[in-house]
Design an enzyme around this catalytic site. Structure first.
Site, mmCIF file in Angstrom:
data_model
loop_
_atom_site.group_PDB
_atom_site.id
_atom_site.type_symbol
_atom_site.label_atom_id
_atom_site.label_comp_id
_atom_site.label_asym_id
_atom_site.label_seq_id
_atom_site.Cartn_x
_atom_site.Cartn_y
_atom_site.Cartn_z
ATOM 1 N N HIS A 253 -44.334 5.996 1.040
ATOM 2 C CA HIS A 253 -44.839 6.420 -0.265
ATOM 3 C C HIS A 253 -43.746 6.346 -1.332
ATOM 4 C CE1 HIS A 253 -47.459 9.119 -2.836
ATOM 5 N NE2 HIS A 253 -46.286 9.262 -3.425
ATOM 6 N N GLU A 254 -42.601 6.953 -1.055
ATOM 7 C CA GLU A 254 -41.519 6.969 -2.040
ATOM 8 C C GLU A 254 -40.863 5.605 -2.182
ATOM 9 O OE1 GLU A 254 -41.125 9.392 -4.064
ATOM 10 O OE2 GLU A 254 -42.628 10.590 -3.008
ATOM 11 N N HIS B 87 -42.876 3.634 -4.640
ATOM 12 C CA HIS B 87 -42.536 3.977 -6.023
ATOM 13 C C HIS B 87 -41.265 3.255 -6.451
ATOM 14 C CE1 HIS B 87 -45.575 6.932 -6.717
ATOM 15 N NE2 HIS B 87 -45.106 7.839 -5.865
#
Length: 218
Positions: free
Chosen positions: A26-27, A30
């Protein structure tokens, strides 16, 4: 002890493994999208990596075990580097939740492929249990992070979509964002605010994905 946990003790290892994967990807998503749009901030701070240690947040991780949802360390983003801040901002914000949706889809795909090939009966019992937790948690993170409350990704998306005249007001609300978040998510009010989203939306999305991949492999 299990009364204080959102998952059974048997599921804890599956949750821990899933969190390391789900939060990290997820990170990373980003950071990767921000980097592709010209922002090297996350890369320079060592966040453009699949190393879980760089992404896990202690409180957000613990909350997953207790409340069933949580968060990782936010990736730093400097909008100064974006040529088109609105498009880039939305893309960076939505990349994290989309990565969780993709991982949930991959979980369904792999499991139904195993079933479709007639291998399910021969795999150890922990395999379907792990896939169940993996799919469930990634869908939770997908939905949870799209809730339009600061500091979640959903809020950043709304902020970028809002007219310029509205953005200053949204910025002012951010000062109270953490307090509003705690009240709506952690207190008993969650039964009327956040919990219904998971009770109604999550099963629908899960059933849709399950039906789609079972239709392909079964």
């Amino acid at each position: 002890m299990e009364n204080f946990l959102a998952y059974s003790l048997k599921e804890i290892p599956y949750v821990a493994i899933t969190l390391m994967i789900a939060f990290t990807v997820h990170e990373f998503a980003h950071a990767y999208v921000a980097y592709k749009f010209g922002d090297p901030t996350a890369k320079n701070q060592g966040r453009l990596t699949l190393n879980p240690i760089q992404h896990l947040d202690p409180i957000g991780t613990i909350l997953i075990f207790i409340a069933g949802f949580g968060w990782a360390r936010p990736v730093p983003v400097n909008r100064f580097f974006f040529k088109n801040p609105r498009i880039a901002g939305i893309s960076v914000s939505i990349a994290g939740p989309i990565s969780n949706f993709i991982m949930a889809s991959l979980g369904f795909m792999i499991w139904y492929a195993i079933v479709g090939m007639g291998l399910a009966a021969g795999v150890p019992a922990f395999v379907p249990e792990f896939f169940n937790v993996f799919i469930h948690l990634n869908l939770v993170l997908f939905i949870f992070n799209l809730i339009p409350l600061p500091p979640l990704d959903g809020y950043r998306i709304v902020e970028d979509l809002a007219p310029k005249s509205v953005r200053p007001r949204l910025t002012q609300l951010e000062a109270y964002g953490s307090l509003i978040f705690i009240i709506l998510v952690i207190t008993p009010l969650s039964q009327y605010t956040i919990s219904p989203i998971f009770y109604y939306v999550l099963p629908v999305i899960g059933d849709m994905l399950g039906n789609f991949f079972s239709g392909i492999f079964l």
